[in-house]
Design an enzyme around this catalytic site. Structure first.
Site, PDB file in Angstrom:
ATOM      1  N   ARG A  16       0.813  -1.222   0.000  1.00 23.22           N
ATOM      2  CA  ARG A  16       0.000   0.000   0.000  1.00 23.22           C
ATOM      3  C   ARG A  16       0.851   1.279   0.000  1.00 23.22           C
ATOM      4  O   ARG A  16       0.512   2.266   0.647  1.00 23.22           O
ATOM      5  CB  ARG A  16      -0.970   0.007   1.196  1.00 23.22           C
ATOM      6  CG  ARG A  16      -2.117  -0.988   1.061  1.00 23.22           C
ATOM      7  CD  ARG A  16      -3.080  -0.863   2.222  1.00 23.22           C
ATOM      8  NE  ARG A  16      -2.439  -1.150   3.492  1.00 23.22           N
ATOM      9  CZ  ARG A  16      -2.891  -0.807   4.689  1.00 23.22           C
ATOM     10  NH1 ARG A  16      -4.022  -0.137   4.781  1.00 23.22           N
ATOM     11  NH2 ARG A  16      -2.248  -1.117   5.783  1.00 23.22           N
ATOM     12  N   LYS A  19      -1.098   4.469  -0.967  1.00 25.19           N
ATOM     13  CA  LYS A  19      -1.973   4.980   0.087  1.00 25.19           C
ATOM     14  C   LYS A  19      -1.187   5.868   1.053  1.00 25.19           C
ATOM     15  O   LYS A  19      -1.600   6.982   1.384  1.00 25.19           O
ATOM     16  CB  LYS A  19      -2.587   3.809   0.843  1.00 25.19           C
ATOM     17  CG  LYS A  19      -3.329   4.215   2.082  1.00 25.19           C
ATOM     18  CD  LYS A  19      -3.491   3.061   3.062  1.00 25.19           C
ATOM     19  CE  LYS A  19      -4.116   3.540   4.343  1.00 25.19           C
ATOM     20  NZ  LYS A  19      -5.476   4.043   4.182  1.00 25.19           N
ATOM     21  N   HIS A 698     -19.741  11.890   5.226  1.00 23.97           N
ATOM     22  CA  HIS A 698     -18.625  11.907   4.271  1.00 23.97           C
ATOM     23  C   HIS A 698     -17.964  13.272   4.216  1.00 23.97           C
ATOM     24  O   HIS A 698     -16.930  13.436   3.597  1.00 23.97           O
ATOM     25  CB  HIS A 698     -19.114  11.511   2.876  1.00 23.97           C
ATOM     26  CG  HIS A 698     -19.681  10.124   2.848  1.00 23.97           C
ATOM     27  ND1 HIS A 698     -18.901   9.021   3.066  1.00 23.97           N
ATOM     28  CD2 HIS A 698     -20.943   9.666   2.670  1.00 23.97           C
ATOM     29  CE1 HIS A 698     -19.666   7.941   3.008  1.00 23.97           C
ATOM     30  NE2 HIS A 698     -20.902   8.305   2.775  1.00 23.97           N
TER      31      HIS A 698
END
Ligand SMILES: Nc1nc2c(c(=O)[nH]1)N[C@@H](CNc1ccc(C(=O)N[C@@H](CCC(=O)N[C@@H](CCC(=O)N[C@@H](CCC(=O)O)C(=O)O)C(=O)O)C(=O)O)cc1)CN2
Ligand SMILES: [Zn+2]
Length: 759
Positions: A16, A19, A698
């Site tokens: 990752r 990320k 969100h």
């Protein structure tokens, strides 16, 4: 000679890396140059991994999302960011993530809408258009990556999203039909293809996955218009379809005036022979023979059995590939250190799938005998999985066979249950609750990592999680919420957590798959018949209940969501696996009830998104999905209140199925749509209780009391107040406590105002 190629490769990196680079950049801890350097290094690694291929995808890499990349390539930025200052990367991330008012320098702007990429758990940024939208080419990203790939010495095949799929995925902000923009879009595509040809591209892969969905005559005509307009270009076009069968679009796809067609031979095996017949002899057929949507080893011998006759017929016109981009599988099985040796033998991640592709290519081109050893090894692995006692559990199979309709039926009708529940729970009008998770702080994640690495003991880890739960309970009491939750601190993910505890599941260390932006999931691997060795959530819930006199809501993930967000078996129908999960989670529901938990929420966040791509298959899916939920939830006493939660609310087509689930309360996402999504509940006379979200989780923005009151008043115009709950849109795990506390304070204040106004 059959050629081998790939449609796309995961970009997050085996560990990752992307990320961590993205998040460091967003936090201001690294520079744009550092982020771009990580991205470049990842692309290089990815090309190395694909070196054995005849054509390697280029342009599949993305700093956030491939659809957003296409929007930038086509010069289609939302008007609201077009004039803001800052670098190109700034505006890119502004559309991707929005920018809030508290960031320095402001230029605040809301993010583009995110939605599911077909039937995957990947989310793309929806292109925004109006009738006034005009496009302009910006090929920099593609040209740069093409040059990089050429320098790295790979045979580069640029990958773009096709014009029809691009418009089909777009949302018109003025209610117009995006397809009307096709005539304005096509010249830009022509220009793009010419530009790529100038840069040395021979083939371009142009993705048109909408060809596997039901298209009306306008969209079908759009395909003809589009590809006739593009046929004069110097590059060879490979139109790629995936995620399903072509059916009524088969002829259309085969007749497009392009150089090649890629089809999904995993979901669409039955059509391959027909496609091979239909394609004229000047076209290449790319057969997607290796499953890009799961992690099982391919049965290479069985694949060759059906592939060889096709290969014979097509000769040089055959290409071989995975069924779709490998974006949806983890990068490398070799990273895994703790996988059980049996199970490891059964698996293939992206790198291993490319190895399989190479073996297939050699077998087709040079004969099976040239790869006899590899084929024999593969056969052993396939046989070992097929016959493993770890896969098959006769007790589970017979439990599923003995399911009766009564198992999914509540004892009484809702109207009767609700009275008992109300007097039992003693709730006010407009009761308040949250959806389950409280912030997953870096501190919690660090403790879990330390526990996994055995740096802290189980005891210390549990003590830490208990402290987090206590903190969440105290905060909720201070806030004055009516039905509390324990906050899910102990869960890494709402699906993986259950996968780790159920028999029949394996889980990986590094099997990450991108879900959106920098967010990843590690889908657990459902390999065998499912059973529940012991209670999974009862102790945590009981502990949380012991801290308060308020009702504590037990929190479970439902069978359909566990299924849809796992890698699942390909040796039995999904419906079978789902029923097995249903029986296991049902046991958990009953243990919670026996432990005195009066409110139990069973999340079905993925029920709606699991709908098949073709409407004609919806009802079959809904039948077993809803039945699975009913089996899980409905074996409880009238007094026990069942909640369910779904994060999307476009229930227009499936409201009947939602009602048939018969949950006492459903909490849904509605705050952004201004409660209009409740219309269908009103029209259908949805009988049970509803918690329409009033807090958009969100966004970092804090809803005010007035906003929440206004939203609930709109809700009360559609649903009687006696049946309304007040809650956020979804869980709060990705938010911070500093945002959550004031937001919930306002939400509770709103509920009090609503109650006062009601009397
Ligand atoms: N499965 C699933 N699908 C879903 C959702 C969902 O919640 N679950 N929600 C919707 C939106 N999708 C989402 C997908 C991922 C995340 C998310 O937050 N993912 C986390 C990972 C969550 C996780 O599994 N965390 C683990 C591992 C944490 C981790 O990365 N640890 C680091 C170290 C952490 C540190 O030092 O800070 C490491 O191992 O190296 C844990 O808590 O234990 C992330 O990408 O950051 C959120 C929403 C739709 N699909
Ligand atoms: Zn949710």
């Amino acid at each position: 000679m059959a050629l081998i190629h790939n449609l796309g490769f995961p970009r997050i990196g085996a560990k990752r890396e992307l990320k961590f680079a993205q998040e460091a950049f967003w936090k201001g801890q690294s520079t744009e140059a550092e982020l771009l350097a990580t991205a470049k290094a990842l692309r290089e690694v990815n090309w190395q991994a694909q070196q054995s291929l005849d054509w390697v995808p280029v342009g599949d890499f993305s700093l956030y999302d491939q659809v957003l990349d296409m929007s930038f390539t086509l010069g289609n930025l939302p008007v609201r960011v077009a004039d803001l200052e800052g670098s190109a990367l700034d505006s890119y991330f502004r559309v991707a993530r929005g920018r809030s008012a508290n960031d320095s320098g402001c230029n605040c702007v809301h993010a583009g809408e995110m939605t599911k990429w077909f039937d995957t758990n990947y989310h793309y940024i929806v292109p925004e258009v109006t009738t006034k939208t005009r496009f302009s080419l910006n090929a920099d990203r593609l040209l740069e990556q093409l040059a990089e790939a050429q320098q790295a010495g790979v045979k580069a095949k640029p990958v773009i999203i096709g014009p029809v799929t691009y418009l089909w995925l777009s949302k018109a902000k003025d209610q117009s039909n995006p397809l009307e923009l096709l005539e304005h879009l096509l010249p830009i595509y022509s220009e793009l293809l010419e530009t790529l040809a100038d840069a040395g591209a021979e083939w371009v892969q142009i993705d048109e996955p909408v060809l596997v969905t039901e298209l009306d005559s306008h969209w079908r005509h759009g395909f003809e218009t589009a590809y006739h307009a593009l046929k004069a270009n110097r590059v060879k076009l490979l139109v790629a379809t995936y995620f399903g069968t072509l059916r009524e679009n088969l002829q259309l796809a085969c007749n497009l005036p392009v150089a090649g067609l890629h089809v999904d031979a995993v979901r669409g095996r039955s059509e391959i022979a027909q496609v091979a017949d239909w394609l004229t002899t000047n076209k290449v057929l790319s057969v997607g023979a290796i499953n890009g949507r799961n992690i099982w080893k391919t049965d290479l011998n069985a694949t060759l059995d059906w592939l060889e006759p096709i290969a014979q017929k097509l000769g040089d016109r055959l290409w071989l590939a995975p069924s779709c981009s490998l974006l949806h599988v983890p990068v490398d099985l070799d990273s895994e250190e703790n996988l059980d040796t049996d199970i490891r033998r059964w698996l293939a991640f992206a790198n291993q799938k490319l190895d399989e592709l190479e073996i297939l290519g050699k077998a087709i081109n040079n004969g099976r005998h040239t790869v006899a050893k590899q084929l024999a090894d593969n056969q052993d692995a396939i046989d070992s999985r097929r016959n493993s006692v770890r896969v098959h559990n006769p007790l589970v199979k017979s439990a599923v066979e003995n399911i009766t309709e009564a198992l999914g039926r509540r004892k009484s009708h809702y109207a009767e249950r609700i009275g008992k529940q109300r007097s039992h729970l003693n709730l006010p009008l407009y009761p308040t609750t949250t959806i389950g998770s409280f912030p997953q702080t870096p501190d919690i994640r660090k403790a879990r990592l330390a526990f996994k690495k055995q740096e802290i003991s189980a005891q210390d880890y549990h003590a830490k999680m208990k402290a987090e739960i206590e903190h969440a309970v105290r905060e909720q009491e201070k806030l004055g919420l009516d039905v509390l939750v324990h906050g899910e601190a102990e869960r890494n993910d709402m699906v993986e957590y259950f996968g780790e505890q159920l028999q029949g599941y394996a889980f990986s260390q590094y099997g990450w798959v991108q879900s959106y932006g920098s967010r990843c999931v590690k889908p657990p691997i459902l390999f065998g018949d499912i059973s529940r060795p012991e209670a999974m959530t009862v102790a945590w819930t009981q502990y949380a209940q012991s801290l308060t006199d308020k009702p504590m809501k037990g929190m479970l993930t439902g069978p359909v969501t566990i299924l849809n967000w796992s890698f699942v078996r390909d040796d039995q129908p999904r419906s079978q696996s789902c029923l097995q999960l249903a029986l296991a989670i049902r046991e958990e529901v009953q243990d919670l009830e026996a432990a005195g938990v009066n409110v139990i929420q069973i999340d079905e966040a993925a029920l709606r998104e699991g709908l098949p791509l073709r409407k004609s298959e919806w009802q079959t899916y809904l039948d077993w999905a809803v039945e699975s939920f009913r089996i899980t939830a409905n074996g409880v006493q009238d007094e026990t209140q069942i909640h369910t939660h779904m994060c999307y609310s476009e229930f227009n087509d499936i409201i009947e199925a939602i009602a048939h689930m018969d949950a006492d309360v459903i909490t849904i996402e509605t705050s952004r749509s201004d409660m209009e999504l409740l219309d269908v509940f009103e029209a259908f006379h949805y009988p049970n209780e509803i918690g329409p979200g009033v807090y958009d989780i969100h966004s970092p923005n804090i809803p005010t009391e007035e906003q929440a009151v206004k939203l609930m008043n709109k809700a009360a115009e559609r649903i009687p107040a006696e049946r309304l709950w007040v809650n956020p849109d979804c869980g709060l795990k990705t938010r911070q406590w500093e945002e959550v506390i004031p937001a919930l304070q306002n939400m509770v204040a709103a509920a009090k105002t609503l109650r006062a106004n009601a009397v």
